[in-house]
Design an enzyme around this catalytic site. Structure first.
Site, PDB file in Angstrom:
ATOM      1  N   SER A 183       0.844  -1.189   0.000  1.00  0.00           N
ATOM      2  CA  SER A 183       0.000   0.000   0.000  1.00  0.00           C
ATOM      3  C   SER A 183       0.890   1.254   0.000  1.00  0.00           C
ATOM      4  O   SER A 183       1.819   1.327  -0.800  1.00  0.00           O
ATOM      5  CB  SER A 183      -0.955  -0.042   1.197  1.00  0.00           C
ATOM      6  OG  SER A 183      -2.019   0.869   1.026  1.00  0.00           O
ATOM      7  N   ASP A 445      -8.389  -5.448  -6.269  1.00  0.00           N
ATOM      8  CA  ASP A 445      -8.053  -4.334  -5.383  1.00  0.00           C
ATOM      9  C   ASP A 445      -8.344  -2.987  -6.046  1.00  0.00           C
ATOM     10  O   ASP A 445      -7.795  -2.693  -7.107  1.00  0.00           O
ATOM     11  CB  ASP A 445      -6.566  -4.425  -5.023  1.00  0.00           C
ATOM     12  CG  ASP A 445      -6.095  -3.273  -4.156  1.00  0.00           C
ATOM     13  OD1 ASP A 445      -6.933  -2.652  -3.474  1.00  0.00           O
ATOM     14  OD2 ASP A 445      -4.874  -3.013  -4.158  1.00  0.00           O
ATOM     15  N   HIS A 470      -6.181  -6.421  -1.937  1.00  0.00           N
ATOM     16  CA  HIS A 470      -5.144  -5.476  -1.523  1.00  0.00           C
ATOM     17  C   HIS A 470      -4.031  -6.154  -0.720  1.00  0.00           C
ATOM     18  O   HIS A 470      -4.278  -6.710   0.349  1.00  0.00           O
ATOM     19  CB  HIS A 470      -5.811  -4.377  -0.691  1.00  0.00           C
ATOM     20  CG  HIS A 470      -4.957  -3.169  -0.462  1.00  0.00           C
ATOM     21  ND1 HIS A 470      -4.492  -2.378  -1.478  1.00  0.00           N
ATOM     22  CD2 HIS A 470      -4.488  -2.601   0.688  1.00  0.00           C
ATOM     23  CE1 HIS A 470      -3.794  -1.377  -0.988  1.00  0.00           C
ATOM     24  NE2 HIS A 470      -3.768  -1.497   0.324  1.00  0.00           N
TER      25      HIS A 470
END
Length: 512
Positions: A183, A445, A470
């Protein structure tokens, strides 16, 4: 190495006790829930095998302002070390970067890069991000302090930690360092390689949103598409049911009176829905609930998968009765609230503002105030649903989210837009220009649209894993993992083997 707090279990155990937060941060709480669940299983396994298997905790004294040599203030930055598989001083070093939350011992124990360490005989180090977890400078979270919180400051910490830990651990100058992150931390990993290629040989950037964007409407476009994907339990009927459920919520909100009061109780809204701003808070929380089911689909510790959510929304179809999507959405809200230990799905806007204005560090380590500051000053990332094709409520508008930057930090919309443009200019957006970077994403995602999903050349690879959510590639392996996820992890391993072979042929001898 400086001495620091030893009670590292604190953030893991107390994170669920803080329930009052902005609805937009629900996704962050889901991430913390998943991380805590996976970390607890890792720690249990380590405790069963003996204390020798536990990682080592350490603290580095870092300059508060690395760009001003005359400023002598410093803070303690936490790191973790797993040296169980490190075979020699010139072996590879895997540096797992923390992002916008607490980084625990599980970061160096399970999931990649830890899972890759035994075969590649690597030393694994986890570095917590400044201003998050327990790495918060003295002075708290005032605006005067937060000016030292940015991705550029974090990268300076990476450089300082890389040099200091090389000396402390007696790492050979020829050892290749590989950055990992997921991320926002995945973006940091790619940017660390971009800006400091003489110190960091390669990077694996998972679900990394390297392009900053003010209006992130494409998030809900991916959510909408993923709800129709049969591969993860979705269907066109599920997407239509979600849209129907939100339409009914809005209809009940407009009805007012007893109907609105019943809606408040049924959906877990703690604040009165008489104020428009509180209605927006509820709708944002509901959208985050559905978005979270997609974003973390199939991951251990996630309260709802797409398959489970669609099952709730379409309940009744299997026995021939008419499904009640609103009732399904209500049940989904109850599942999520119970899982997160929250009594409410949404709170009042006033309470949200009060929480975000607190300048004392919170016990939980979730870091809502800090991350809001970074979105206001660097990234944007404000999820909206104003496009007519969006299946959710179109009431939450971008101005509502931008107002938080003004109300909490006094930052104008024009300054935020300018900051987003500067971030893309400084790092290069989706064409960062780095080499030896592998971008890993899942097509389920929503964040993959801001990452790099196609190779940018022979030394910048991209891996798009079908049906993966994700940062799923970073999670500990499970028997239920899909064949595409298994193949994706094999590809990551093969890329690392190629890089490390290249590193042996052209040893890195710089910066130590």
């Amino acid at each position: 190495m400086a001495a620091g707090p030893a009670l590292w279990l604190g953030p893991l155990l107390l994170v669920s006790l803080w329930g009052s937060s902005a609805p937009a941060s629900l996704l962050r709480r889901l991430r913390e829930q998943i991380q805590r669940f996976q970390e607890s299983s890792v720690l249990s396994l380590s405790l069963d095998t003996g204390a020798a298997a536990l990682p080592k905790e350490g603290w580095l004294e870092q300059p508060l302002d690395p760009f001003n040599a005359s400023d002598k203030r410093s803070f303690l930055q936490r790191y973790w070390i797993n040296d169980q598989h490190w075979a020699s001083q010139d072996g590879p070093v895997f540096l797992h970067l923390g992002g916008e939350g607490s980084l625990g011992p599980g970061s160096v124990m399970k999931g990649h890069p830890a899972a890759l360490a035994p075969a590649l005989r690597a030393l694994v180090i986890g570095l917590e991000h400044r201003f998050y977890g327990l790495s918060i400078p003295a002075g708290g979270l005032t605006m005067a302090q937060l000016r030292f919180l940015s991705s550029r400051h974090a990268l300076a910490d990476v450089v300082s930690a890389r040099l200091a830990l090389s000396r402390l651990l007696n790492v050979s100058s020829s050892s290749p360092w590989v950055c990992f992150g997921g991320s926002y931390a995945g973006s940091l990993a790619a940017w660390a390689r971009l800006k400091f290629p003489h110190l960091l040989f390669a990077a694996v950037a998972s679900s990394a949103p390297v392009r900053a964007v003010l209006d992130f409407s494409s998030y809900n476009e991916v959510v909408s598409r993923s709800l129709t994907s049969a591969a993860i339990g979705g269907s066109p009927e599920c997407r239509a049911a979600a849209s129907s459920a939100f339409a009914e919520v809005e209809q009940r909100l407009r009805a007012g009176g007893a109907v609105r009061a019943a809606l408040r109780a049924e959906l877990g809204a703690c604040a009165s829905l008489g104020r428009a701003e509180n209605r927006v808070e509820l709708l944002e929380a509901l959208q985050a609930l559905v978005g979270g089911a997609v974003q973390y689909d199939g991951q251990a510790g996630a309260p709802l998968s797409v398959r489970q959510l669609c099952g709730l929304l379409l309940e009744g179809r299997s026995n021939g009765s008419r499904p009640d999507p609103y009732h399904g959405l209500r049940r989904a809200a109850q599942v999520v609230m119970h899982s997160l230990g929250q009594k409410c799905l949404s709170f009042s806007r006033a309470e949200t503002l009060a929480q975000l204005r607190v300048t004392e560090p919170q016990v939980s380590g979730v870091g809502d105030r800090q991350w809001l500051y970074q979105t206001c000053t660097e990234f944007g990332f404000y999820v909206t649903c104003e496009d007519p094709t969006c299946p959710f409520s179109q009431l939450p508008a971008l101005p509502s989210q931008l107002e938080l930057c003004e109300q909490v930090f006094g930052l104008s919309t024009s300054s935020i837009a300018q900051a987003v443009a500067q971030t893309n200019s400084y790092y290069g957006g989706q064409t960062p220009g780095a080499t030896h970077v592998l971008f890993v994403n899942g097509d389920t995602d929503p964040w993959h649209v801001l990452s790099v999903t196609q190779a940018l050349g022979p030394s910048v690879s991209a891996l798009l894993i079908p049906g993966a959510s994700h940062c799923f590639d970073m999670a500990p392996e499970r028997p239920s993992d899909s064949p595409s996820l298994h193949l994706g992890r094999q590809s990551i391993f093969q890329q690392l083997q190629t890089w490390l072979k290249l590193a042996k042929e052209t040893p890195v001898r710089a910066g130590v």
